[in-house]
Design a protein around this motif. Structure first.
Motif, PDB file in Angstrom:
ATOM      1  N   GLU A   8       0.779 106.594  37.950  1.00  0.00           N
ATOM      2  CA  GLU A   8      -0.174 107.430  37.649  1.00  0.00           C
ATOM      3  C   GLU A   8      -0.060 108.701  36.844  1.00  0.00           C
ATOM      4  O   GLU A   8       1.198 108.907  36.921  1.00  0.00           O
ATOM      5  CB  GLU A   8      -0.471 107.967  39.127  1.00  0.00           C
ATOM      6  CG  GLU A   8      -1.011 107.072  40.057  1.00  0.00           C
ATOM      7  CD  GLU A   8      -1.229 107.416  41.557  1.00  0.00           C
ATOM      8  OE1 GLU A   8      -2.052 106.655  42.123  1.00  0.00           O
ATOM      9  OE2 GLU A   8      -1.006 108.595  41.885  1.00  0.00           O
ATOM     10  N   VAL A   9      -0.676 109.122  36.267  1.00  0.00           N
ATOM     11  CA  VAL A   9      -0.561 110.234  35.269  1.00  0.00           C
ATOM     12  C   VAL A   9      -1.271 111.580  35.921  1.00  0.00           C
ATOM     13  O   VAL A   9      -2.457 111.438  36.080  1.00  0.00           O
ATOM     14  CB  VAL A   9      -1.113 110.038  33.771  1.00  0.00           C
ATOM     15  CG1 VAL A   9      -0.907 111.325  32.885  1.00  0.00           C
ATOM     16  CG2 VAL A   9      -0.287 109.057  33.018  1.00  0.00           C
ATOM     17  N   GLU A  27       5.175 102.199  30.122  1.00  0.00           N
ATOM     18  CA  GLU A  27       5.360 102.599  29.003  1.00  0.00           C
ATOM     19  C   GLU A  27       3.805 103.015  28.492  1.00  0.00           C
ATOM     20  O   GLU A  27       3.908 104.032  27.648  1.00  0.00           O
ATOM     21  CB  GLU A  27       5.795 101.653  28.093  1.00  0.00           C
ATOM     22  CG  GLU A  27       7.349 101.070  28.133  1.00  0.00           C
ATOM     23  CD  GLU A  27       8.146 102.341  27.912  1.00  0.00           C
ATOM     24  OE1 GLU A  27       8.027 102.730  27.003  1.00  0.00           O
ATOM     25  OE2 GLU A  27       9.017 102.263  28.724  1.00  0.00           O
ATOM     26  N   VAL A  28       3.020 102.441  28.920  1.00  0.00           N
ATOM     27  CA  VAL A  28       1.468 103.053  28.382  1.00  0.00           C
ATOM     28  C   VAL A  28       1.203 104.135  29.042  1.00  0.00           C
ATOM     29  O   VAL A  28       0.652 105.001  28.761  1.00  0.00           O
ATOM     30  CB  VAL A  28       0.485 101.718  29.079  1.00  0.00           C
ATOM     31  CG1 VAL A  28      -1.153 102.176  28.669  1.00  0.00           C
ATOM     32  CG2 VAL A  28       0.691 100.647  28.055  1.00  0.00           C
ATOM     33  N   ARG A  34       2.337 111.728  27.126  1.00  0.00           N
ATOM     34  CA  ARG A  34       2.944 112.528  25.964  1.00  0.00           C
ATOM     35  C   ARG A  34       1.756 113.143  25.078  1.00  0.00           C
ATOM     36  O   ARG A  34       1.972 113.921  24.183  1.00  0.00           O
ATOM     37  CB  ARG A  34       3.812 111.557  25.041  1.00  0.00           C
ATOM     38  CG  ARG A  34       5.135 111.342  25.729  1.00  0.00           C
ATOM     39  CD  ARG A  34       6.149 110.609  25.059  1.00  0.00           C
ATOM     40  NE  ARG A  34       7.383 110.536  25.591  1.00  0.00           N
ATOM     41  CZ  ARG A  34       7.954 109.179  25.949  1.00  0.00           C
ATOM     42  NH1 ARG A  34       7.379 108.198  25.546  1.00  0.00           N
ATOM     43  NH2 ARG A  34       9.100 109.214  26.527  1.00  0.00           N
ATOM     44  N   ALA A  35       0.497 112.639  25.150  1.00  0.00           N
ATOM     45  CA  ALA A  35      -0.580 113.070  24.385  1.00  0.00           C
ATOM     46  C   ALA A  35      -1.291 114.216  24.973  1.00  0.00           C
ATOM     47  O   ALA A  35      -2.334 114.720  24.143  1.00  0.00           O
ATOM     48  CB  ALA A  35      -1.533 111.509  24.070  1.00  0.00           C
ATOM     49  N   ARG A  41       3.109 114.838  35.359  1.00  0.00           N
ATOM     50  CA  ARG A  41       4.091 113.845  35.772  1.00  0.00           C
ATOM     51  C   ARG A  41       3.534 112.464  36.023  1.00  0.00           C
ATOM     52  O   ARG A  41       2.561 112.318  35.905  1.00  0.00           O
ATOM     53  CB  ARG A  41       4.205 114.405  37.411  1.00  0.00           C
ATOM     54  CG  ARG A  41       4.844 115.580  37.701  1.00  0.00           C
ATOM     55  CD  ARG A  41       4.770 115.911  39.117  1.00  0.00           C
ATOM     56  NE  ARG A  41       5.846 116.933  39.273  1.00  0.00           N
ATOM     57  CZ  ARG A  41       6.014 117.380  40.647  1.00  0.00           C
ATOM     58  NH1 ARG A  41       5.235 117.432  41.506  1.00  0.00           N
ATOM     59  NH2 ARG A  41       6.492 118.738  40.719  1.00  0.00           N
ATOM     60  N   ILE A  42       4.567 111.726  35.805  1.00  0.00           N
ATOM     61  CA  ILE A  42       4.239 110.257  36.107  1.00  0.00           C
ATOM     62  C   ILE A  42       4.804 109.788  37.615  1.00  0.00           C
ATOM     63  O   ILE A  42       5.820 110.030  37.784  1.00  0.00           O
ATOM     64  CB  ILE A  42       5.239 109.376  34.908  1.00  0.00           C
ATOM     65  CG1 ILE A  42       4.631 109.515  33.637  1.00  0.00           C
ATOM     66  CG2 ILE A  42       4.718 107.639  35.140  1.00  0.00           C
ATOM     67  CD1 ILE A  42       3.369 109.292  33.000  1.00  0.00           C
ATOM     68  N   ILE A  43       3.980 109.379  38.200  1.00  0.00           N
ATOM     69  CA  ILE A  43       4.371 108.848  39.529  1.00  0.00           C
ATOM     70  C   ILE A  43       4.187 107.362  39.802  1.00  0.00           C
ATOM     71  O   ILE A  43       3.155 106.662  39.210  1.00  0.00           O
ATOM     72  CB  ILE A  43       3.169 109.471  40.597  1.00  0.00           C
ATOM     73  CG1 ILE A  43       2.978 110.753  40.244  1.00  0.00           C
ATOM     74  CG2 ILE A  43       3.192 109.113  41.978  1.00  0.00           C
ATOM     75  CD1 ILE A  43       4.136 111.741  40.828  1.00  0.00           C
TER      76      ILE A  43
END
Length: 75
Positions: A8-9, A27-28, A34-35, A41-43
């Motif tokens: 999750e982003v 990776e996606v 990053r955009a 946070r990446i969860i």
């Protein structure tokens, strides 16, 4: 029910962490994160049906200095 896992982003928006998107592939999710201009946070989330049974922070990008919210801040 079977458990499923995805990434999750979450973005910081006026002091609250909000879910922005979710991806099966890390990776996606990282490319999407990053955009974004906001702190992100990446969860890694594990769901049993529609209920989250586990959440872990994998990476945090652009966090404001001195502000380290906990997972309990995620809404």
């Amino acid at each position: 029910m079977a458990q499923c896992e995805h990434y999750e982003v979450w973005i910081l928006d006026v002091g609250d962490w909000m879910l922005k998107s979710s991806w099966r592939n890390l990776e996606v999710g990282l490319a999407a994160a990053r955009a974004l201009a906001a702190p992100v946070r990446i969860i890694r989330a594990v769901y049993d049906g529609e209920v989250a049974v586990e959440r872990n922070v994998v990476v945090e990008l652009g966090a404001p200095k001195g502000q380290q919210p906990s997972l309990s801040d995620l809404k």
